[in-house]
Design a protein around this motif. Structure first.
Motif, PDB file in Angstrom:
ATOM      1  N   THR A  61       0.843  -1.185   0.000  1.00 29.89           N
ATOM      2  CA  THR A  61       0.000   0.000   0.000  1.00 29.89           C
ATOM      3  C   THR A  61       0.882   1.240   0.000  1.00 29.89           C
ATOM      4  N   PRO A  62       0.329   2.410  -0.396  1.00 28.03           N
ATOM      5  CA  PRO A  62       1.133   3.641  -0.388  1.00 28.03           C
ATOM      6  C   PRO A  62       1.683   3.970   0.992  1.00 28.03           C
ATOM      7  N   GLU A  63       0.897   3.672   2.047  1.00 28.24           N
ATOM      8  CA  GLU A  63       1.378   3.953   3.407  1.00 28.24           C
ATOM      9  C   GLU A  63       2.623   3.144   3.728  1.00 28.24           C
ATOM     10  N   ASP A  64       2.639   1.865   3.237  1.00 24.83           N
ATOM     11  CA  ASP A  64       3.783   1.003   3.507  1.00 24.83           C
ATOM     12  C   ASP A  64       5.051   1.508   2.825  1.00 24.83           C
ATOM     13  N   ALA A  65       4.873   2.191   1.677  1.00 23.84           N
ATOM     14  CA  ALA A  65       6.019   2.577   0.864  1.00 23.84           C
ATOM     15  C   ALA A  65       6.970   3.517   1.595  1.00 23.84           C
ATOM     16  N   VAL A  66       6.472   4.241   2.575  1.00 33.51           N
ATOM     17  CA  VAL A  66       7.327   5.196   3.275  1.00 33.51           C
ATOM     18  C   VAL A  66       8.063   4.560   4.453  1.00 33.51           C
ATOM     19  N   LYS A  67       7.762   3.308   4.744  1.00 35.55           N
ATOM     20  CA  LYS A  67       8.404   2.649   5.877  1.00 35.55           C
ATOM     21  C   LYS A  67       9.756   2.074   5.470  1.00 35.55           C
ATOM     22  N   ASN A  68      10.508   1.601   6.470  1.00 37.57           N
ATOM     23  CA  ASN A  68      11.792   0.973   6.196  1.00 37.57           C
ATOM     24  C   ASN A  68      11.595  -0.391   5.551  1.00 37.57           C
ATOM     25  N   PHE A  69      12.606  -0.851   4.835  1.00 33.53           N
ATOM     26  CA  PHE A  69      12.532  -2.148   4.171  1.00 33.53           C
ATOM     27  C   PHE A  69      13.589  -3.087   4.725  1.00 33.53           C
ATOM     28  N   ASP A  70      13.300  -4.394   4.604  1.00 33.44           N
ATOM     29  CA  ASP A  70      14.270  -5.407   5.003  1.00 33.44           C
ATOM     30  C   ASP A  70      15.289  -5.620   3.892  1.00 33.44           C
ATOM     31  N   ASP A  71      16.219  -6.556   4.112  1.00 35.21           N
ATOM     32  CA  ASP A  71      17.294  -6.795   3.165  1.00 35.21           C
ATOM     33  C   ASP A  71      16.810  -7.311   1.809  1.00 35.21           C
ATOM     34  N   ASP A  72      15.583  -7.799   1.740  1.00 36.73           N
ATOM     35  CA  ASP A  72      15.061  -8.313   0.475  1.00 36.73           C
ATOM     36  C   ASP A  72      14.179  -7.298  -0.240  1.00 36.73           C
ATOM     37  N   GLY A  73      14.112  -6.072   0.276  1.00 34.00           N
ATOM     38  CA  GLY A  73      13.295  -5.045  -0.355  1.00 34.00           C
ATOM     39  C   GLY A  73      11.851  -5.033   0.102  1.00 34.00           C
ATOM     40  N   ARG A  74      11.507  -5.925   0.999  1.00 35.30           N
ATOM     41  CA  ARG A  74      10.145  -5.953   1.523  1.00 35.30           C
ATOM     42  C   ARG A  74      10.038  -5.078   2.772  1.00 35.30           C
ATOM     43  N   ILE A  75       8.800  -4.756   3.103  1.00 38.02           N
ATOM     44  CA  ILE A  75       8.561  -3.932   4.286  1.00 38.02           C
ATOM     45  C   ILE A  75       9.175  -4.592   5.511  1.00 38.02           C
ATOM     46  N   LYS A  76       9.780  -3.786   6.376  1.00 33.05           N
ATOM     47  CA  LYS A  76      10.502  -4.310   7.527  1.00 33.05           C
ATOM     48  C   LYS A  76       9.587  -5.151   8.401  1.00 33.05           C
ATOM     49  N   ARG A  77      10.022  -6.361   8.687  1.00 37.63           N
ATOM     50  CA  ARG A  77       9.237  -7.271   9.523  1.00 37.63           C
ATOM     51  C   ARG A  77       9.413  -6.906  10.989  1.00 37.63           C
ATOM     52  N   THR A  78       8.361  -7.099  11.758  1.00 41.74           N
ATOM     53  CA  THR A  78       8.402  -6.681  13.171  1.00 41.74           C
ATOM     54  C   THR A  78       8.046  -7.814  14.126  1.00 41.74           C
ATOM     55  N   GLY A  79       7.828  -9.024  13.610  1.00 43.28           N
ATOM     56  CA  GLY A  79       7.394 -10.137  14.447  1.00 43.28           C
ATOM     57  C   GLY A  79       8.444 -10.569  15.455  1.00 43.28           C
ATOM     58  N   THR A  80       7.999 -11.110  16.578  1.00 42.58           N
ATOM     59  CA  THR A  80       8.879 -11.610  17.638  1.00 42.58           C
ATOM     60  C   THR A  80       8.449 -13.033  17.998  1.00 42.58           C
ATOM     61  N   TRP A  81       9.165 -13.632  18.963  1.00 43.01           N
ATOM     62  CA  TRP A  81       8.801 -14.983  19.390  1.00 43.01           C
ATOM     63  C   TRP A  81       7.411 -14.989  20.019  1.00 43.01           C
ATOM     64  N   VAL A  82       6.978 -13.851  20.561  1.00 42.03           N
ATOM     65  CA  VAL A  82       5.641 -13.769  21.160  1.00 42.03           C
ATOM     66  C   VAL A  82       4.565 -13.861  20.078  1.00 42.03           C
ATOM     67  N   LEU A 122       8.844 -12.595  11.087  1.00 43.19           N
ATOM     68  CA  LEU A 122       9.808 -12.273  12.150  1.00 43.19           C
ATOM     69  C   LEU A 122      10.845 -11.252  11.691  1.00 43.19           C
ATOM     70  N   LYS A 123      11.229 -10.364  12.605  1.00 46.42           N
ATOM     71  CA  LYS A 123      12.323  -9.446  12.305  1.00 46.42           C
ATOM     72  C   LYS A 123      13.631 -10.237  12.242  1.00 46.42           C
ATOM     73  N   SER A 124      14.616  -9.697  11.540  1.00 45.04           N
ATOM     74  CA  SER A 124      15.810 -10.477  11.201  1.00 45.04           C
ATOM     75  C   SER A 124      16.841 -10.569  12.318  1.00 45.04           C
ATOM     76  N   SER A 125      16.664  -9.826  13.384  1.00 48.24           N
ATOM     77  CA  SER A 125      17.611  -9.909  14.496  1.00 48.24           C
ATOM     78  C   SER A 125      16.837 -10.067  15.808  1.00 48.24           C
ATOM     79  N   PRO A 126      17.101 -11.160  16.550  1.00 48.77           N
ATOM     80  CA  PRO A 126      18.026 -12.267  16.300  1.00 48.77           C
ATOM     81  C   PRO A 126      17.593 -13.106  15.097  1.00 48.77           C
ATOM     82  N   PRO A 127      18.453 -14.027  14.629  1.00 47.40           N
ATOM     83  CA  PRO A 127      18.145 -14.810  13.424  1.00 47.40           C
ATOM     84  C   PRO A 127      16.771 -15.476  13.495  1.00 47.40           C
ATOM     85  N   GLU A 128      16.084 -15.465  12.366  1.00 50.53           N
ATOM     86  CA  GLU A 128      14.703 -15.976  12.329  1.00 50.53           C
ATOM     87  C   GLU A 128      14.613 -17.442  12.736  1.00 50.53           C
TER      88      GLU A 128
END
Length: 480
Positions: free
Chosen positions: A16-37, A266-272
């Motif tokens: 979406t246009p809103e997503d386009a302004v956010k940071n991206f991960d190493d693969d060019g996708r929107i930055k993932r924010t998931g955790t073990w929780v 999942l976010k990339s740090s720590p390793p997925e």
């Protein structure tokens, strides 16, 4: 702009246009924010589902020895193979390698060729089956609320026949709305709500079973070998029911088919892979404890006469308000679980369609829609039409085959071996470059073949059960 187009082309999600302004991960996708929780919540949502309600019946078919043993065996196998699978999310290196976004993409990256096609077929057939099964189960729970009130008002001997079909339509209407959620990343809140609901109804069923056992009341028959031949069932029925019970337990642990999609949040740090192994351990340990308690205490409460679904069977009649609340929790949980399992299907079809008709505005165009109090929502006409059609088709199939236990057993048996065992083991052997006929290679192959045999016999039991149900099916009698 080129990056955006490439992201949209390669993604199973719609940007979406809103997503386009956010940071991206190493693969060019929107930055993932998931955790073990959040990953644990997704797993618990996917695993603790309608399967828990059939475990007392499954234990009753096998008895005190084989029943819990099969439960623990499935939990161990599921966890073990999931640890193999999470290391394949990135390949060839599990920490720094290229991301694979879906289960089938993992198989393509590691095994390639025909195995990729077979995996995709098995995965998506299973996902469709699960969504049909959840439609059946949610409607049964909705009907159970009305039946519980009917029994309370008119007595336990009243027939209280209520059709499931109107409630399947209600469930489908809810899913049509929720299916417009663009992608898996937007579902964390729904999974957390669904996980809470699963704990609630499992705990209520467990508590009522404990109260029934503690209260004594009428004598129930249990045994080391389960239902007795010549007393409860015939010899052939005992065999078929045991096979079906194995399938029910396999279904109760089914989540491998969405594991990679969950890991991709999942976010990339720590390793997925490290985070996902922790989430898998938490999820499977939690569900196994619930399963053993619900299955064993449910069997102790009902004995060899345990109903296929002890909250809607009707195993419990009072307190009716608590039964109602538990069944509402089941319905809410399945609303969320349906989305967890259907989002990979949506993403696959939309990605394929976007690539095939890349110039089509109907398939790729986004239209901004202002929703009061919710902000701007981007509508894609193809997404609306396709997802709505999918929900309607699954609801219609559920109306044709509204059989709880047999359907669960069939889904579990068909998906368990290929998705939970075969592909994770084959990918582990390939990635680790393991030599043939070494000790580890041999016992992994033995495990795979043993699980194939289990899947075949449980599928046979479920198909036989479905055939029997179809013979005596009454469309306006609530299914259990």
């Amino acid at each position: 702009m080129a990056t955006d187009r490439q992201f949209q082309k390669n993604s199973m999600y719609i940007e979406t246009p809103e997503d386009a302004v956010k940071n991206f991960d190493d693969d060019g996708r929107i930055k993932r924010t998931g955790t073990w929780v959040t990953a644990s919540a997704h797993i618990i949502t996917a695993v603790i589902g309608s399967g828990v309600l059939s475990l007392a019946w499954a234990i009753a078919q096998m008895g005190w020895v084989a029943g819990p043993a099969v439960l623990f065996a499935f939990s161990f196998i599921t966890y073990f193979t999931s640890t193999l699978l999470v290391d394949c999310y990135r390949s060839p290196d599990p920490v720094h390698g290229k991301r694979n976004y879906t289960y089938s993409e993992v198989v393509r990256a590691v095994l390639g060729g025909k195995k990729f096609q077979l995996c995709g077929l098995a995965q998506y057939i299973n996902l469709v089956g699960v969504t049909i099964g959840y439609t059946i189960t949610a409607s049964i729970s909705m009907v159970a609320v009305k039946r519980s009130n009917c029994f309370h008002k008119h007595g336990h001997n009243d027939k209280c026949y209520i059709s499931n079909n109107p409630f399947m339509i209600i469930f489908a209407c809810i899913q049509i709305v929720l299916s417009q959620i663009p992608n898996f990343h937007k579902l964390s809140w729904l999974s957390i709500v669904a996980a809470v609901m699963s704990f609630a109804y499992s705990s209520i069923g467990l508590g009522l079973s404990i109260a029934k056992v503690a209260g004594g009341g009428h004598h129930v028959r249990t045994s080391l070998t389960g239902v007795q031949v010549g007393v409860d069932v015939s010899g052939s029925e005992k065999v078929w029911r045991t096979f079906q019970a194995i399938g029910d337990i396999a279904f109760a642990y089914a989540y491998s088919n969405v594991l990679i999609e969950i890991q991709d949040t999942l976010k990339s740090s720590p390793p997925e892979n490290k985070v996902m192994k922790r989430a898998s351990l938490i999820g499977i340990m939690t569900t196994t404890i619930f399963y053993v308690l619900c299955g064993c205490i449910g069997y102790a409460a009902f004995g060899n006469d345990a109903p296929g679904n002890f909250l809607t069977g009707f195993g419990f009649y009072e307190p009716f308000w608590l039964i109602d609340f538990a069944n509402v929790c089941i319905a809410i949980h399945l609303i969320g679980a349906y989305q967890v399992f259907c989002q990979p299907i949506f993403g696959f079809v939309e990605k394929w369609s976007s690539e095939k008709w890349s110039e089509s505005q109907f398939v790729n165009g986004e239209h901004a829609l202002n929703i009061p109090f919710c902000g701007t929502y981007n509508v894609n006409f193809f997404r609306v039409v396709w997802r709505t059609a999918y929900v309607i088709v699954t609801a219609v199939i559920a109306m044709i085959f509204p059989f709880f236990n047999d359907f669960l057993g069939l889904i579990g048996s068909l998906s368990f071996w290929p998705l939970t065992v075969y592909f994770p083991i084959e990918m582990y052997i390939k990635q680790s470059k393991m030599q043939k006929f070494t000790f580890t290679w041999t016992w992994l192959k033995i495990l795979s073949w043993a699980c194939l045999i289990v899947s075949i016999i449980s599928a046979a039991g479920s198909i036989q059960g479905l055939a029997q149900d179809l013979k005596k099916y009454q469309p306006f009698k609530p299914q259990q």
